[in-house]
Write an enzyme that holds these catalytic residues in place. Structure first.
Site, PDB file in Angstrom:
ATOM      1  N   GLU A  87       0.873  -1.175   0.000  1.00 19.20           N
ATOM      2  CA  GLU A  87       0.000   0.000   0.000  1.00 19.20           C
ATOM      3  C   GLU A  87       0.908   1.222   0.000  1.00 19.20           C
ATOM      4  O   GLU A  87       1.632   1.477   0.958  1.00 19.20           O
ATOM      5  CB  GLU A  87      -0.950   0.043   1.186  1.00 19.20           C
ATOM      6  N   CYS A 119      -1.511   8.588   4.066  1.00 21.36           N
ATOM      7  CA  CYS A 119      -1.593   8.265   2.640  1.00 21.36           C
ATOM      8  C   CYS A 119      -2.925   8.681   2.034  1.00 21.36           C
ATOM      9  O   CYS A 119      -3.031   8.840   0.810  1.00 21.36           O
ATOM     10  CB  CYS A 119      -1.359   6.773   2.422  1.00 21.36           C
TER      11      CYS A 119
END
Length: 489
Positions: A254, A288
């Site tokens: 990720e 993120c």
């Protein structure tokens, strides 16, 4: 962890059921003041190799990979231990990482339900069995892949490490975990809580902190590590995938994000604008899924520009020790200076609506504090749009219609998440279907649930975390074929 007669704490690593020191020692700093708050055993390749060896032995010789009842019991115990010590973990995370206490509490709270969810999944089997032809039986079994190498970042070390190692443990894998030195004291407290789980056999969970990357690189390259779960930047993710290619090991990455927050003319601005401001400033933008691109339809652009600028200028920046603080420091002064330079560079080609930037005077000057920034950009090819800043900085972009919004939203290499703000009941599905993003929210932001998968499109990663798919990242599927024809009479 251990402490001396003073308040100085020394954090160690946890390998094969034992606390392990290192010949290298480094300091942990309070990002709000720059003061030393403890020291830690700075692991590297030696710590990584010991962790891998312990995990391999535990997988090969113990019952962990075969005993789902044992795995479920251990995960439930871990969740209970985290719940019992969450206040201690929240306080340390806030001090060492820089999060305000409410954000630290959010991070720690998310881990408890996640571990319980994977404890339940450890007892769940999703294999299939069928008589494919008369007397020919076919079935699939899921079995753990082996040793899982987990590498998680400093921005949310508790939840982002648990998000990977909990499904790995539930699947029956054993774990070698590397966390960064910036949060070493917090890491070590987490190791203590997890490692002290009564039902957890030695060697199943091994963890170390390091200031560099030698240990992480060894985990990636080692033939004794069967799968990698990494959360971090796209740049490093590409390197990990390249370095792991020789062994063709499984990979769950990720990576970076550049979340577009798309506000249409019919949006409820009273609801939207406060969330937009939080999307930019939560975790000081070190997230993120930070709402780093605000895309606004032309009819409400002036109002949103004005309201959002005022909201960001009003954000109270300060240390977590101040209960009135609404945004804490960045992880360290080097990152604060980097973010300030990014804003200064953008001023050469864009309209800076809110300058924000580094705080260099007054009581916060010794810390890694920055104020939020908002920068209006027309050209989506500009660096401030294309690059992940990882700080409280957002672009403001104006669009004309749905097609324009979709084209702009998809104009970066990232595809982790997006948010759509509208009163139109069909628009979120119509627009959301066209967005290159792994998660799309309607009239909200950053809502993550344990039961549903999350992950990135494009350069935001491969694989998925959360949900049943996360368990599958640490499993192999074995197809068993068994002829058993009917006896002839």
């Amino acid at each position: 962890m251990s402490s001396t007669t003073t308040d100085t704490v020394h954090a160690r690593n946890f390998i094969d059921g034992e606390w392990v020191d290192s010949p290298r020692t480094a300091e942990s700093l309070d990002p709000a003041t720059g003061a030393v708050i403890g020291t830690y055993a700075d692991g590297g390749a030696d710590a990584a190799q010991a962790a891998i060896d312990a995990a391999r032995r535990a997988f090969a010789t113990g019952d962990w990979s075969r005993d789902r009842d044992l795995r479920a019991a251990a995960l439930f115990e871990m969740a209970d231990r985290l719940a019992a010590r969450q206040d201690e973990l929240i306080a340390l995370l806030s001090r060492e990482n820089g999060k305000i206490p409410a954000e630290a509490a959010l991070e720690v709270g998310l881990t408890i339900s996640k571990i319980r969810y994977y404890g339940a999944l450890a007892l769940t089997e999703s294999g299939r069995a069928v008589e494919v032809k008369p007397g020919l039986y076919s079935m699939t079994l899921r079995q753990p892949v082996g040793v899982a190498g987990v590498i998680a970042p400093w921005n949310s070390p508790v939840i982002l490490s648990v998000r990977s190692f909990a499904p790995a443990l539930a699947a029956g894998a054993t774990v070698a975990l590397k966390l960064p030195g910036q949060t070493a004291l917090t890491n070590s407290l987490l190791f203590e809580i997890i490692g002290g789980t009564p039902s957890l056999p030695p060697g199943v969970f091994n963890a170390f902190s390091e200031s560099g990357s030698a240990g992480a690189r060894l985990i990636v390259a080692s033939p004794d590590v069967d799968v990698i779960s990494y959360t971090g930047s796209t740049h490093v993710g590409r390197s990990i995938m390249a370095d792991a290619a020789a062994s063709l090991k499984g990979m769950s990455l990720e990576l970076g994000g550049k979340t577009p927050m798309i506000v249409f003319d019919d949006a409820d601005l009273d609801t939207a604008v406060p969330v937009l401001a939080k999307a930019i400033t939560t975790f000081t933008g070190q997230f993120c899924m930070t709402g780093s691109r605000v895309l606004v339809q032309r009819g409400v652009a002036d109002e949103v520009r004005s309201r959002l600028s005022a909201a960001l200028e009003a954000v109270k920046v300060g240390p977590g020790s101040d209960p009135t603080s609404e945004m804490g420091p960045l992880i360290d002064r080097a990152n604060a200076e980097r973010v300030d330079r990014e804003v200064a560079d953008a001023a050469e080609y864009a309209d800076v609506l809110v300058r924000g930037g580094r705080i260099t005077e007054g009581p916060l000057a010794d810390g890694a504090f920055v104020r939020p920034s908002l920068i209006e950009v027309q050209d989506v090819d500009r660096p401030i749009v294309q690059q992940e800043i990882f700080g409280p900085v957002a672009t403001f972009e104006v669009f004309d219609d749905e097609a324009d919004a979709i084209e702009r939203a998809n104009a970066t290499e990232f595809g982790l998440a997006a948010s759509i703000w509208t009163r139109d009941v069909d628009r979120p599905l119509r627009v959301g279907r066209e967005l290159d993003a792994g998660t799309v929210w309607t009239n909200t932001w950053a809502v993550i649930v344990d039961q549903m998968e999350e992950g990135g499109f494009k350069q935001s990663g491969v694989g998925r975390l959360n949900g049943e798919r996360a368990l599958e990242e640490f499993q192999e599927i074995k197809h068993i074929v068994h002829p058993a024809p009917r006896h002839s009479s």
